[in-house]
Structure formats: C-alpha cells, structure tokens
Design an enzyme around this catalytic site. Structure first.
Site, PDB file in Angstrom:
ATOM      1  N   ARG A  74       0.125  37.179  50.146  1.00 57.35           N
ATOM      2  CA  ARG A  74       1.313  37.285  50.994  1.00 57.35           C
ATOM      3  C   ARG A  74       1.234  36.281  52.134  1.00 57.35           C
ATOM      4  NH1 ARG A  74       2.843  43.219  52.760  1.00 57.35           N
ATOM      5  NH2 ARG A  74       4.783  42.141  53.320  1.00 57.35           N
ATOM      6  N   CYS A 113       0.678  42.302  60.686  1.00 54.64           N
ATOM      7  CA  CYS A 113       0.622  42.555  59.251  1.00 54.64           C
ATOM      8  C   CYS A 113       2.051  42.523  58.728  1.00 54.64           C
ATOM      9  CB  CYS A 113      -0.083  43.877  58.960  1.00 54.64           C
ATOM     10  SG  CYS A 113       0.721  45.323  59.703  1.00 54.64           S
TER      11      CYS A 113
END
Length: 280
Positions: A177, A235
């Site tokens: 990611r 995050c």
C-alpha cells in the site's frame, strides 16, 4: 509490567487484587465480522466490549478520514459507560496482535487516562496463561472518569507534511500500500512524500507479542529514529498507527499520531502523492 504493556500472568494476578483493573475488549477488523460476535463467544471475565467504529471514532467524513477522533464529550460518555472511574487501571486487548486494542490505548492516553496497558499477546496469551473465558456480556455500573484531551501529540495534514520534510514520518501500512501497488480502501494509492515505510506487523514477534524494547529500538533506528528528530506516524485511518506509537514508546521514543492518516490525505485534492519504494 511496563508503562505500555501488561503480561497475561500479571493480569491474572491483578484481577485478584483489591482494586482490579477495568478490562476492555476491543476486537475489530476492517470490513468485519463485527467484533462483538467474538466477544459473546468468549471474553476475559469482567471485560466490557468496546465498539471501535462507534465509540473510538467519530462518523467517517472524507475530508477528515475514516476514523476521525471522537468528540471528547462523546468519548467520556462511552468511557463512563464502560465503568471507568478516576484512578482506575485500564487494560485493553483484542485477538489480532493489539492492532485494534492500541487504538483504545492511544485514545485513552490522549484523553489523560493513566495507566492504560495493552495485554501483550491478547486473548491468546490470556488463555495460554490458564485464563478462563466468560460469554455473558458485562454491563458495569457507570463510572465517573473525566477526560481531558491533548495528553499525547497529534498532527494535522499540514503538520505531517512539514514533519516529512524536517523530521521522521513513518507509514504503518503494508508495504504494497505504501508503494501504491494496491489500495483496497482509499481513493488514491501511494504515500505521503518523504514518509518511510514501516509496516505495523513488524512490531510483533512470531508469537503475536511485541518485540523486546531492544529489538524495537534497532528496528526504528534503521528507519532513522534516533531521538534526534521528532517522529510522526500514520496508517490508513489512524487505527494501526496507534500500534506503531505504542511500539515506539516501548523503544523509548515519543511520537505524534496523524489521526486523519491516508484516508484523509488521499481525499484532499491539493495533497501530493508519492508511489514506489523509498528513494535511496
């Protein structure tokens, strides 16, 4: 027992003490199933279930992220509903390596609750230590805790952008990611320019407990965290980043959390996006 973690054997002992800790079950995973189902199947005796989506976050708003910080008055009502009172020791746990329990740890610490401890190894460690399970839901008498926000540092989008230039920003998401190879949840793939890839899962050993302080210190030193520069963490939506803040604290490094995280950044049209591995 550290100022972040508690072992299952220590929790067994404290639950038999004159003033046992308040235990919060914070089971949750992105996309479900609901954590309450696991709670009702078996939880630490006396533990109260905490709903991360509705109690540890405000409703999602694209410009603020998928898990904005809750209003402190709403969080205080929830905490009193969990039975928390002034002077209580609070223990939080889950069944996923503290990935969701750390959100409760960070949020309560941010709201000036102390001490708050993460059960190292979670529910598996509890049962391995001989702890029994309860299936009946727990509804304690209301507590009287007063929450005061701001005890732990946070970053907004401007702050994290500046820190990525002038300090250390860690991206706690999975490497793929970070690199922008996949993005299963948010509208844009990639990472904040200047951030370092530091997947949260690397904070844990094979047994699902946190690595030792020395191991974590070596891990973060390799990422540039030496104590000489301020550190920030993000995050996807501010949940697993709290786990990284906890790991940094174990290693002796304070860190600021960017609550909006990538779910906010990727919804702000003026924010730059980097892809690929870290340069150099």
């Amino acid at each position: 027992m550290s100022n972040v973690l508690i072992s299952a054997t220590d929790l067994v002992r404290l639950l038999d003490s004159a003033r046992p800790p308040r235990v919060l079950d914070v089971r949750w995973q992105l996309g479900g199933p609901p954590g309450r189902d696991g709670y009702l199947a078996g939880h630490i005796p006396g533990a109260v279930f905490v709903d991360l989506e509705t109690e540890l976050a405000a409703p999602p708003v694209p410009a603020q992220g998928r898990h904005p910080l809750p209003d402190v008055a709403a969080l205080q009502r929830a905490a009193r509903g969990w039975g928390l009172s002034t002077g209580d020791t609070v223990v939080v746990y889950d069944d996923s390596g503290a990935m969701s329990a750390a959100r409760a740890w960070w949020l309560l610490r941010w709201a000036s609750v102390e001490p708050v401890l993460i059960l190292d190894g979670g529910l598996a460690a509890w049962t391995a230590a001989g702890g029994t399970l309860q299936t009946e839901p727990v509804q304690p008498p209301p507590g009287d805790i007063t929450l005061v926000p701001g005890a732990l540092p946070t970053l907004d989008a401007d702050g994290v952008a500046a820190l990525a230039r002038d300090g250390i920003v860690l991206d706690a998401r999975a490497g793929e990611r970070y690199r922008g190879e996949v993005e299963p949840v948010d509208p844009v793939a990639g990472h904040i320019p200047g951030a370092h890839s530091a997947p949260t899962g690397d904070n844990l050993g094979a047994d699902g407990t946190f690595r030792s302080p020395a191991e974590l210190a070596r891990r973060f030193a390799a990422l540039g965290v030496t104590g000489e520069q301020p550190v920030g963490v993000y995050c996807g939506s501010g949940v697993t980043a709290a786990h990284e803040v906890a790991a940094l604290a174990i290693a002796g490094h304070p860190a600021a959390l960017y609550p909006g995280s990538w779910s906010q950044w990727s919804n702000l049209p003026d924010r730059p996006v980097a892809t690929g591995p870290e340069a150099g």
